[in-house]
Design an enzyme around this catalytic site. Structure first.
Site, mmCIF file in Angstrom:
data_model
loop_
_atom_site.group_PDB
_atom_site.id
_atom_site.type_symbol
_atom_site.label_atom_id
_atom_site.label_comp_id
_atom_site.label_asym_id
_atom_site.label_seq_id
_atom_site.Cartn_x
_atom_site.Cartn_y
_atom_site.Cartn_z
ATOM 1 N N GLU A 84 -12.272 -9.439 9.137
ATOM 2 C CA GLU A 84 -10.988 -8.792 9.363
ATOM 3 C C GLU A 84 -10.107 -9.691 10.033
ATOM 4 O OE1 GLU A 84 -8.665 -5.784 8.403
ATOM 5 O OE2 GLU A 84 -7.835 -7.458 9.423
ATOM 6 N N GLU A 132 -9.129 4.336 0.449
ATOM 7 C CA GLU A 132 -9.344 4.669 1.962
ATOM 8 C C GLU A 132 -8.347 5.382 2.413
ATOM 9 O OE1 GLU A 132 -8.513 0.697 3.698
ATOM 10 O OE2 GLU A 132 -6.626 0.617 3.200
ATOM 11 N N GLU A 192 0.706 -1.333 -0.027
ATOM 12 C CA GLU A 192 0.070 -0.129 -0.218
ATOM 13 C C GLU A 192 0.857 1.220 -0.091
ATOM 14 O OE1 GLU A 192 -3.249 -0.491 2.914
ATOM 15 O OE2 GLU A 192 -3.471 -2.276 2.195
ATOM 16 N N GLU A 228 -5.128 -6.520 1.920
ATOM 17 C CA GLU A 228 -3.767 -6.756 2.343
ATOM 18 C C GLU A 228 -3.204 -7.800 2.180
ATOM 19 O OE1 GLU A 228 -6.016 -3.676 4.175
ATOM 20 O OE2 GLU A 228 -6.311 -5.719 5.001
HETATM 21 C C1 NOJ Z 1 -8.010 -2.262 5.800
HETATM 22 C C2 NOJ Z 1 -8.823 -2.418 4.554
HETATM 23 O O1 NOJ Z 1 -8.318 -2.181 3.188
HETATM 24 C C3 NOJ Z 1 -10.132 -1.656 4.677
HETATM 25 O O2 NOJ Z 1 -10.946 -1.920 3.568
HETATM 26 C C4 NOJ Z 1 -10.994 -2.146 6.077
HETATM 27 O O3 NOJ Z 1 -12.090 -1.285 6.080
HETATM 28 C C5 NOJ Z 1 -10.001 -2.166 7.128
HETATM 29 N N1 NOJ Z 1 -8.752 -2.721 6.915
HETATM 30 C C6 NOJ Z 1 -10.699 -2.583 8.480
HETATM 31 O O4 NOJ Z 1 -10.775 -4.110 8.386
HETATM 32 CA CA CA Z 2 -5.856 -1.846 3.095
#
Ligand code: NOJ
Ligand code: CA
Length: 694
Positions: free
Chosen positions: A406, A499, A173, A475
């Site tokens: 997540e 984001e 990223e 990720e």
């Molecule tokens: C990183 C992710 O790229 C994002 O889309 C997500 O909202 C957050 N982590 C929380 O899981």
């Molecule tokens: Ca991310």
């Protein structure tokens, strides 16, 4: 398949006197455009060279592997070499085009060393570039290898301009840098990302895919295809000699890059070649190097557009967690039953397939950076999230909830919970999951891009497929075309997505003009476009972050950033304020029969026209970096004799990403094949056109 034998077996007795010339083998791509030559020097070391349209593209470069206790880089003799021609076509389950030709010349270059160990190098020459990989067949006395290094080199012929991100073991990223090869240096990144990643250990390592442009106009991308059971391919830059060398992301024992059982083959190393930037975008080399789909009946796999409880957390309007520091409901939780119903209603009203809900399950209180094994439970909703009622409600409305897992990189914990988590999804009528790997990996010592994790991502693709679940990984390692083999693996984030614009310095306007030439070469990205309210101070006067874009560019991204899974990422209330502009996001499809690159330069601009799968409607997207541009567009991709209505969404008067991002002009006009008109893109702007047959 027509086979012809280039060379019969050589006897071992020839080895000491064998000359370079005697071992040289050359194959040409079917249209005589790319040429690969391979040979051994007097020490039995392997070298290759690539030419493109009669000029050297990759000059003599070393090949070979070293493994613990066994050197597979020298002392080889040529055992046999076989060339063959292949020409077939295949139909992707979804994609940018509905038919892909796989036309190449192959060379199997079989080697044996003094100890009798055998290794084959397999090369494929396409008109659009070259692929090669290492293969170790089953052989006596060699069951397992521990790879300590891959010697593959890519000797460039000049100090090309390169678009690259640093060779971070744990994250892709990053903002792209544009520099000469001789100026590649990751030191500034190491400072910038010190909090997230201490892992940019090599100051001149870059990730693949890397894109380059030579002074001659030759465009080159170095990439990887079919990454399985191996560390991801990064490249060490020799800035003096303008050469890249393979660098494999290691296992926790940093001297071991991967452990493999025979028969073994490495992932493919891919060299994409083109006389212009457009050819890099059109290349199907990475997909062709991957194996065909393993999913026999893919009828349940559906490209989709979705909305979700997501951006409101990133902009700070709501929270993922339910409780405050005192253990009381914080009153800001995003994933409530009521809010989710609002999104389901919105999705149903405007024709979206799915609703992603993040923060629905227990574990979000203080989750970030814990490096603990048990953070999340994937079958336990928060008390204010009535999943039974919501899955019923979504079903009634003809919408699917999209699951969020997540993992916080507690990957062993996720593996333990996977079966139960997927059964829980099925029970609630969900068939798509977004996974995430924020933080440092457990098992400790593993990296996001290492062999163990690469096997994990594939296990998730396979296990979700067994459950008829589609998956979107955040990720994870950047894609290498494995979505051909696992078409339920719809997308990955695996780059700096939207984001970042909500809570950091963000992505510069050129970012989306670089991604398709680098990260997206390996597979679709869940970039999450479609932000209409681009200024974060509209949520909180103290915030200064902005999305570096005009609103018209956000529309164009649905065409230029290819993915079968696209989010309309902004909040429903922001879309309802601009329904006329929102119409393009409603109309744009996520699966295509045909794609044409109308113009493109890496990091500057991209204009694509795509035909919707199974339809005669076309959609055009054009984006620019920080510079305003005008393009003359000729509609010569439309079939003759038909009339179309084009709805043109362009940057309004005075639009500029910085000072005036909002104005969008919407104009309708009748068009037909051959019509020509000018589109004007603002600084950081874009243009989106829906061209519907009448
Ligand atoms: C990183 C992710 O790229 C994002 O889309 C997500 O909202 C957050 N982590 C929380 O899981
Ligand atoms: Ca991310």
């Amino acid at each position: 398949m027509k086979k012809y034998l280039l060379l019969a077996l050589f006897g071992a007795f020839l080895l000491p006197s064998i000359s370079f010339q005697q071992t040289l083998r050359t194959i040409k791509s079917p249209g005589n455009i790319s040429t690969i030559t391979v040979g051994l020097n007097k020490s039995g070391e392997i070298f290759y060279k690539i030419s493109y349209r009669g000029k050297t593209a990759v000059n003599w470069s070393r090949l070979g592997l070293t493994t613990k206790g066994l050197d597979l880089s020298k002392g080889f003799r040529l055992r046999d070499a076989t060339a063959s021609k292949h020409d077939s076509s295949w139909k992707p389950v979804w994609g940018e085009v509905d038919n892909i030709r796989d036309n190449y010349t192959e060379l199997e270059y079989g080697l044996e060393n003094e100890a009798g160990h055998r290794m084959t190098l397999r090369f494929k020459a396409y008109d659009e570039g070259v692929g090669f990989r290492y293969e170790l067949p089953e052989q006596p006395g060699l069951q397992t290898i521990q790879v300590t290094d891959e010697l593959s080199e890519f000797q460039m012929t000049g100090d090309h301009t390169a678009w690259w991100i640093p060779g971070d073991f744990d994250s892709n990223e990053h903002v792209y840098s544009t520099s000469a090869i001789s100026a590649i240096d990751c030191t500034p990144y190491n400072k910038e990302h010190a909090i997230f990643t201490q892992h940019i250990v090599k100051m001149k390592n870059v990730q693949t895919p890397i894109a380059m442009r030579a002074a001659s106009g030759l465009h080159i991308a170095l990439a990887e295809a079919g990454l399985a059971d191996f560390g991801a391919l990064h490249l060490e830059t020799d800035t003096e000699n303008l050469k890249f060398k393979a660098f494999l992301i290691p296992s926790p024992d940093s001297t071991i890059k991967s452990t493999n059982t025979l028969p073994f083959h490495s992932p493919w190393r891919a060299v994409l070649l083109s006389k212009d930037a457009a050819g890099i975008l059109e290349s199907k080399l990475i997909l062709n190097l991957n194996e065909p789909s393993k999913i026999e009946d893919p009828s349940w796999i559906k490209p989709q557009k979705y909305v979700g409880i997501w951006w409101e957390m990133h902009v700070g309007k709501a929270s993922w967690e339910y409780l405050d520091a005192e253990g009381k409901p914080n009153g800001r939780h995003g994933a409530t039953t009521e809010n989710t119903k609002r999104y389901i209603d919105f999705a149903a009203k405007y024709g979206f397939d799915g609703v992603l809900v993040e923060g629905w399950n227990v574990g979000w209180e203080g989750w970030f950076g814990q490096w603990k094994d048990e953070v999340f439970d994937f079958a336990k909703p928060y008390p204010d999230y009535d999943i039974d009622a919501l899955s019923r409600y979504a079903r009634e409305k003809g919408v699917r909830l999209i699951m969020h897992h997540e993992t916080s990189s507690a990957v062993t914990s996720y593996e333990r919970q996977m079966d139960e988590a997927y059964a829980f999804m099925k029970k609630h009528n969900m068939n798509t999951v977004k996974t995430g790997y924020v933080g440092k990996i457990i098992p400790r010592g593993e990296w996001h891009d290492g062999q163990w994790m690469n096997n994990h991502y594939l296990r998730v693709a396979e296990r979700t497929a067994q459950n008829k679940i589609m998956v979107n990984m955040h990720e994870a390692v950047r894609p290498s075309g494995l979505h051909r083999t696992w078409p339920n693996w719809l997308a990955c984030e695996a780059a700096r997505g939207q984001e970042f614009n909500a809570w950091s310095a963000g992505n510069p306007p050129e970012h989306e003009c670089i991604l398709p030439f680098t990260r997206i070469l390996g597979g679709p990205m869940d970039y999450t476009p479609g932000i209409f309210e681009v200024r974060m101070n509209s949520y909180n006067p103290e915030k200064t972050e902005v999305v570096h874009t005009t609103v018209a560019k956000q529309l164009a991204l649905y065409v230029t950033l290819y993915s079968p899974l696209q989010m309309a990422a902004d909040l429903p209330e922001n879309y309802e304020k601009r329904l006329d502009v929102f119409q393009f996001i409603r109309d744009v499809p996520v699966d295509w029969s045909d794609t044409r690159v109308l113009n493109a330069e890496i990091g500057d601009y991209i204009t694509l026209a795509r035909r919707e799968k199974g339809s005669e409607d076309w959609f055009l997207g054009s984006i620019t970096d920080e510079n305003p541009r005008s393009f003359s567009i000729k509609l010569d991709f439309l079939p003759a004799g038909k009339t179309y209505e084009a709805t043109i969404y362009s940057d309004g008067k005075g639009a500029h990403w910085k000072d005036n991002p909002y104005p969008v002009d919407i104009v309708k006009r009748q068009v037909k094949r051959g019509d020509q008109f000018t589109i004007n893109l603002a600084a950081g702007g874009g243009c989106a056109i829906a061209i519907k047959q009448q």
